[in-house]
Design an enzyme around this catalytic site. Structure first.
Site, PDB file in Angstrom:
ATOM      1  N   TRP A 130       0.815  -1.132  -0.128  1.00 50.55           N
ATOM      2  CA  TRP A 130       0.127  -0.112  -0.044  1.00 50.55           C
ATOM      3  C   TRP A 130       0.794   1.235  -0.127  1.00 50.55           C
ATOM      4  O   TRP A 130       1.760   1.424   0.831  1.00 50.55           O
ATOM      5  CB  TRP A 130      -0.870   0.011   1.225  1.00 50.55           C
ATOM      6  CG  TRP A 130      -1.970   1.259   1.653  1.00 50.55           C
ATOM      7  CD1 TRP A 130      -2.703   1.672   0.443  1.00 50.55           C
ATOM      8  CD2 TRP A 130      -2.226   1.937   2.791  1.00 50.55           C
ATOM      9  NE1 TRP A 130      -3.261   2.782   0.974  1.00 50.55           N
ATOM     10  CE2 TRP A 130      -2.721   2.923   2.195  1.00 50.55           C
ATOM     11  CE3 TRP A 130      -1.587   1.594   3.976  1.00 50.55           C
ATOM     12  CZ2 TRP A 130      -3.450   3.710   3.191  1.00 50.55           C
ATOM     13  CZ3 TRP A 130      -1.920   2.657   4.775  1.00 50.55           C
ATOM     14  CH2 TRP A 130      -2.917   3.737   4.626  1.00 50.55           C
ATOM     15  N   ASP A 211      -0.179  -5.837   9.448  1.00 47.39           N
ATOM     16  CA  ASP A 211      -1.142  -4.790   9.343  1.00 47.39           C
ATOM     17  C   ASP A 211      -2.527  -5.440   8.662  1.00 47.39           C
ATOM     18  O   ASP A 211      -2.679  -6.061   7.835  1.00 47.39           O
ATOM     19  CB  ASP A 211      -0.818  -3.970   7.744  1.00 47.39           C
ATOM     20  CG  ASP A 211      -1.802  -2.542   7.749  1.00 47.39           C
ATOM     21  OD1 ASP A 211      -2.784  -2.527   8.522  1.00 47.39           O
ATOM     22  OD2 ASP A 211      -1.551  -1.751   6.666  1.00 47.39           O
ATOM     23  N   LYS A 246     -13.051  -0.421   7.045  1.00 43.62           N
ATOM     24  CA  LYS A 246     -13.395  -1.119   6.122  1.00 43.62           C
ATOM     25  C   LYS A 246     -14.679  -1.932   6.722  1.00 43.62           C
ATOM     26  O   LYS A 246     -15.913  -1.968   6.339  1.00 43.62           O
ATOM     27  CB  LYS A 246     -12.501  -2.025   5.091  1.00 43.62           C
ATOM     28  CG  LYS A 246     -11.198  -1.265   5.002  1.00 43.62           C
ATOM     29  CD  LYS A 246     -11.263  -0.094   3.946  1.00 43.62           C
ATOM     30  CE  LYS A 246     -10.024   0.423   4.158  1.00 43.62           C
ATOM     31  NZ  LYS A 246      -9.607   1.278   2.847  1.00 43.62           N
TER      32      LYS A 246
HETATM   33  C1  LMR Z   1      -6.764   2.457   0.050  1.00 43.73           C
HETATM   34  O1  LMR Z   1      -5.720   1.935  -0.189  1.00 43.73           O
HETATM   35  O2  LMR Z   1      -7.618   2.827  -1.228  1.00 43.73           O
HETATM   36  C2  LMR Z   1      -7.506   2.454   1.117  1.00 43.73           C
HETATM   37  O3  LMR Z   1      -6.519   1.931   2.230  1.00 43.73           O
HETATM   38  C3  LMR Z   1      -7.692   4.218   1.535  1.00 43.73           C
HETATM   39  C4  LMR Z   1      -6.430   5.049   1.412  1.00 43.73           C
HETATM   40  O4  LMR Z   1      -6.288   5.552   2.744  1.00 43.73           O
HETATM   41  O5  LMR Z   1      -5.525   4.785   0.786  1.00 43.73           O
END
Ligand code: LMR
Length: 395
Positions: A130, A211, A246
């Site tokens: 991420w 996570d 979520k």
């Molecule tokens: C995402 O990856 O879209 C979510 O985790 C929201 C975010 O804050 O990036």
């Protein structure tokens, strides 16, 4: 003082929200940021949440400060949800958990604790991970390295390569693992693979940082926490971050938990004291509303049951959408999307080029990030045929 600052480009995910809002095409679809949407394209407030809010409105009699740790009962209930009620780490009281503003707050507070523990902290993250993991951890002063994870060509996990790299990691480094619903790939470790990863972490004395932002969105609440529970059972120490954004649909309320598994119960109070001091120095105290909602839901059997059903509904809709996407694409002559039905949670890579992503936005008002990650939870029976036809056009 500020005259030399130049405007930065918008965050790729949040920038999509703005571009989408300006688009006047009635068929537009936003598949950028990870939020669940119903058939009308709305992100609904869960009815269990609404009921808990009504109770709060009725019963709450003070807005006085709660302190840096936030809502203590909330953190305890969340630990039970994450680990399961009778997990050995909970029974041994080796879990230090504290309320944070979302999973992001948890990641950052944990990072600040880690840099207090030694001069140089290195964390290995999956390639890809991420995007926001990098600033959340890196800005605290943690060095970030990558281990191989997603194989874009074969749409699977490069498991052997991942293990080979984990085996080379120096003792004392950390490894960030997504508990479930890997963001951005949707490709999750199997239970057998988790066992192998934990074998390596144990042998190499590597500390895992788990996570868990999507518990309940993959297989089930219990299955999705398999890796976290295994780590806490087998290893002396671990770090975890949990989000309620979520699974409770509480995105903007910012609700999460940071946790540390300690070697023994006696280390929990010192760890909590450091976490609380870190919090005091960043944002002083977490916001209360969202955590109070979760506390009410998890502490009342009827409300909890209702939330479980709502969570199941969201999970099943996403899985159904994944399967329908594969079959519609196949009926349009594109058989290469079978992997989407195997992957879990909100995200999958479509596997198209950035140029094709741009064409989708320009020609069909369908917005996704350049990596081709789609938020599967933004698709449904109503907009899926249009989405698939639009993708078929640009292939
Ligand atoms: C995402 O990856 O879209 C979510 O985790 C929201 C975010 O804050 O990036």
């Amino acid at each position: 003082m500020f005259t030399h600052l130049e405007a930065l480009p918008a965050d790729p995910l949040l920038g999509i929200i703005e571009r989408f809002a300006k688009d006047t095409n009635p068929q537009k679809i936003d598949l950028g940021v990870g939020v669940y949407k119903d058939i009308n394209g709305q992100t609904p407030i869960l009815s269990s949440v609404k009921q808990a809010e009504a109770q709060l409105l009725d019963q709450q009699n003070s807005k006085a400060y709660l302190g840096a740790r936030g809502d203590i009962q909330f953190a305890e209930l969340m630990s039970e949800l994450a680990f399961g009620q009778h997990h050995p780490a909970l029974v041994a009281q080796r879990v230090a958990g504290l309320q944070t503003p979302g999973g992001c707050g948890a990641l950052r507070v944990a990072a600040e604790l880690l840099v207090r523990t030694k001069d140089e902290v290195t964390i290995w993250v999956s390639d890809p991970t991420w995007a926001n993991h990098i600033p959340l951890l890196g800005s605290a002063g943690i060095q970030i390295k990558q281990y191989p994870y997603y194989d874009y060509d074969n749409k699977s996990i490069k498991f052997q390569q991942m293990l080979d790299v984990l085996q080379q990691i120096p003792e004392g480094d950390l490894v960030l693992l997504h508990a479930c619903c890997h963001n951005p790939s949707g490709a999750d470790l199997s239970q057998a693979q988790w066992q192998q990863v934990v074998d390596v972490l144990e042998a190499r004395k590597i500390v895992p940082f788990i996570d868990m932002a999507y518990q309940g969105f993959g297989e089930s609440l219990d299955d999705d926490a398999f890796g976290l529970r295994l780590v806490a059972e087998r290893l002396p120490e671990a770090v975890f971050a949990v989000s309620c954004s979520k699974n409770f649909g509480l995105y903007r309320e910012r609700v999460g938990v940071v946790g540390i598994i300690t070697e023994s119960a006696s280390q929990v109070p010192p760890v909590i004291s450091h976490l609380a001091q870190i919090v005091r120095g960043i944002y002083s105290m977490p916001p209360d509303h969202g955590a109070a909602i979760v506390r009410l839901i998890l502490s009342q059997a009827e409300l909890k049951q209702q939330w479980l059903q709502e969570l199941q509904h969201m999970r099943e809709q996403i899985q159904q959408t994944r399967e329908s996407l594969v079959s519609i694409m196949s009926s349009l002559g594109h058989d290469q999307f079978g992997f989407v039905a195997q992957e879990k949670g909100m995200f999958s890579f479509l596997g198209i080029t950035p140029q094709q992503v741009h064409r989708l936005a320009e020609e069909s008002a369908i917005y996704l990030v350049d990596s081709s990650r789609i938020n599967v939870a933004g698709l449904n029976v109503k907009n899926l045929p249009y989405f698939c036809e639009s993708v078929a056009k640009i292939l």
